[in-house]
Scaffold this motif. Structure first.
Motif, PDB file in Angstrom:
ATOM      1  N   HIS A 179     122.015  13.572  41.203  1.00  0.00           N
ATOM      2  CA  HIS A 179     122.162  14.747  41.676  1.00  0.00           C
ATOM      3  C   HIS A 179     123.545  15.193  40.901  1.00  0.00           C
ATOM      4  O   HIS A 179     124.570  14.598  40.887  1.00  0.00           O
ATOM      5  CB  HIS A 179     122.155  14.973  43.075  1.00  0.00           C
ATOM      6  N   HIS A 180     123.278  16.261  40.305  1.00  0.00           N
ATOM      7  CA  HIS A 180     124.471  16.940  39.537  1.00  0.00           C
ATOM      8  C   HIS A 180     124.179  18.143  39.354  1.00  0.00           C
ATOM      9  O   HIS A 180     123.074  18.734  39.256  1.00  0.00           O
ATOM     10  CB  HIS A 180     124.883  16.333  38.241  1.00  0.00           C
ATOM     11  N   TYR A 181     125.238  19.213  39.091  1.00  0.00           N
ATOM     12  CA  TYR A 181     125.123  20.587  38.809  1.00  0.00           C
ATOM     13  C   TYR A 181     125.173  20.980  37.365  1.00  0.00           C
ATOM     14  O   TYR A 181     125.610  20.199  36.836  1.00  0.00           O
ATOM     15  CB  TYR A 181     126.045  21.338  39.495  1.00  0.00           C
ATOM     16  N   HIS A 182     124.654  22.106  37.311  1.00  0.00           N
ATOM     17  CA  HIS A 182     124.460  22.599  35.775  1.00  0.00           C
ATOM     18  C   HIS A 182     125.202  23.982  35.725  1.00  0.00           C
ATOM     19  O   HIS A 182     125.474  24.640  36.661  1.00  0.00           O
ATOM     20  CB  HIS A 182     123.099  22.747  35.380  1.00  0.00           C
ATOM     21  N   ILE A 183     125.934  24.123  34.602  1.00  0.00           N
ATOM     22  CA  ILE A 183     126.372  25.592  34.087  1.00  0.00           C
ATOM     23  C   ILE A 183     125.704  25.990  32.793  1.00  0.00           C
ATOM     24  O   ILE A 183     125.225  25.264  32.180  1.00  0.00           O
ATOM     25  CB  ILE A 183     127.744  25.468  34.009  1.00  0.00           C
TER      26      ILE A 183
ATOM     27  N   VAL B 207     113.828  19.769  30.645  1.00  0.00           N
ATOM     28  CA  VAL B 207     114.191  18.780  31.287  1.00  0.00           C
ATOM     29  C   VAL B 207     115.363  17.811  31.286  1.00  0.00           C
ATOM     30  O   VAL B 207     115.990  18.094  30.459  1.00  0.00           O
ATOM     31  CB  VAL B 207     112.775  17.728  30.809  1.00  0.00           C
ATOM     32  N   ASP B 208     115.336  16.935  32.325  1.00  0.00           N
ATOM     33  CA  ASP B 208     116.738  16.517  32.461  1.00  0.00           C
ATOM     34  C   ASP B 208     116.346  14.768  32.659  1.00  0.00           C
ATOM     35  O   ASP B 208     115.749  14.480  33.615  1.00  0.00           O
ATOM     36  CB  ASP B 208     117.595  16.805  33.426  1.00  0.00           C
ATOM     37  N   GLY B 209     116.982  13.841  31.859  1.00  0.00           N
ATOM     38  CA  GLY B 209     116.719  12.368  32.066  1.00  0.00           C
ATOM     39  C   GLY B 209     117.558  12.009  32.934  1.00  0.00           C
ATOM     40  O   GLY B 209     117.502  10.763  33.139  1.00  0.00           O
TER      41      GLY B 209
ATOM     42  N   ASP C 125     124.669  22.987  30.453  1.00  0.00           N
ATOM     43  CA  ASP C 125     125.465  21.627  30.282  1.00  0.00           C
ATOM     44  C   ASP C 125     125.524  21.203  31.725  1.00  0.00           C
ATOM     45  O   ASP C 125     125.567  21.858  32.871  1.00  0.00           O
ATOM     46  CB  ASP C 125     127.013  21.836  30.103  1.00  0.00           C
ATOM     47  N   ASP C 126     125.918  19.908  32.113  1.00  0.00           N
ATOM     48  CA  ASP C 126     126.453  19.322  33.041  1.00  0.00           C
ATOM     49  C   ASP C 126     127.602  19.808  33.857  1.00  0.00           C
ATOM     50  O   ASP C 126     128.637  19.821  33.067  1.00  0.00           O
ATOM     51  CB  ASP C 126     126.117  17.818  33.101  1.00  0.00           C
ATOM     52  N   VAL C 127     127.844  19.822  35.218  1.00  0.00           N
ATOM     53  CA  VAL C 127     129.270  20.330  35.804  1.00  0.00           C
ATOM     54  C   VAL C 127     129.715  18.794  36.018  1.00  0.00           C
ATOM     55  O   VAL C 127     128.903  18.122  37.194  1.00  0.00           O
ATOM     56  CB  VAL C 127     129.052  21.146  36.752  1.00  0.00           C
TER      57      VAL C 127
ATOM     58  N   ASP D  13     121.655  17.780  26.507  1.00  0.00           N
ATOM     59  CA  ASP D  13     121.770  19.153  26.396  1.00  0.00           C
ATOM     60  C   ASP D  13     120.335  19.729  27.003  1.00  0.00           C
ATOM     61  O   ASP D  13     120.162  21.083  26.905  1.00  0.00           O
ATOM     62  CB  ASP D  13     121.518  19.679  24.797  1.00  0.00           C
ATOM     63  N   HIS D  14     119.679  19.009  27.992  1.00  0.00           N
ATOM     64  CA  HIS D  14     118.441  19.704  28.783  1.00  0.00           C
ATOM     65  C   HIS D  14     117.619  20.092  27.804  1.00  0.00           C
ATOM     66  O   HIS D  14     117.495  21.353  28.167  1.00  0.00           O
ATOM     67  CB  HIS D  14     119.115  20.278  29.705  1.00  0.00           C
ATOM     68  N   PRO D  15     116.882  19.689  27.125  1.00  0.00           N
ATOM     69  CA  PRO D  15     115.998  20.359  25.997  1.00  0.00           C
ATOM     70  C   PRO D  15     114.816  20.752  26.724  1.00  0.00           C
ATOM     71  O   PRO D  15     114.269  20.622  28.003  1.00  0.00           O
ATOM     72  CB  PRO D  15     115.462  19.218  24.948  1.00  0.00           C
TER      73      PRO D  15
HETATM   74 ZN   LIG Z   1     121.786  17.710  33.710  1.00  0.00          ZN
END
Ligand SMILES: [Zn+2]
Ligand SMILES: [Zn+2]
Length: 134
Positions: A79-83, A73-75, A92-94, A25-27
């Motif tokens: 490379h990925h996108y977020h929404i 932060v993202d562990g 969230d991750d896309v 959840d990208h805390p």
């Molecule tokens: Zn992410």
């Protein structure tokens, strides 16, 4: 064996990284601190901040910084996108949208060599849709 300061630091860092890697959840640092605290009751928020800085410098985590928002932060280093939910700010991750094409198109169109880009989707998350009926 005596528990040295160095060992404690190493343990703190590995618990922080472990909690982050299993979070999806990208805390924020504060949210991560609350989870780490369950395992390391004596850790301070400042220590979590400092360790996140070190991990970021070492290229082991990503920081997601957006104007007017607390840094997340993202562990996940792929490379990925977020929404982002515009109502509750959940992030969230896309899945399954790759970045390669976006960079390629810019090079074809403008002669730029693209070294990075940011793209963030916005919308209403499932919980907010339920609550608002939208
Ligand atoms: Zn992410
Ligand atoms: Zn929401």
């Amino acid at each position: 064996m005596k528990n040295t300061g160095f060992q404690r630091q190493t343990r703190q860092r590995s618990v922080i990284l472990d909690e982050l890697r299993r979070a999806h959840d990208h805390p924020t640092a504060r949210e991560l601190y609350e989870r780490v605290q369950i395992r390391l009751p004596r850790i301070s928020l400042g220590t979590v901040y400092r360790n996140l800085e070190r991990l970021h410098e070492a290229g082991m985590i990503r920081k997601l910084e957006y104007a007017g928002q607390e840094t997340r932060v993202d562990g996940d280093l792929e490379h990925h996108y977020h929404i982002r939910c515009t109502r509750c700010h959940r992030l969230d991750d896309v899945p399954e949208i790759t970045s390669d094409l976006v960079g390629q198109r810019f090079e074809e169109l403008g002669g730029y060599r693209v070294t990075g880009h940011r793209l963030e989707f916005q919308g209403l998350c499932p919980d907010c849709r339920n609550e608002t009926g939208e």
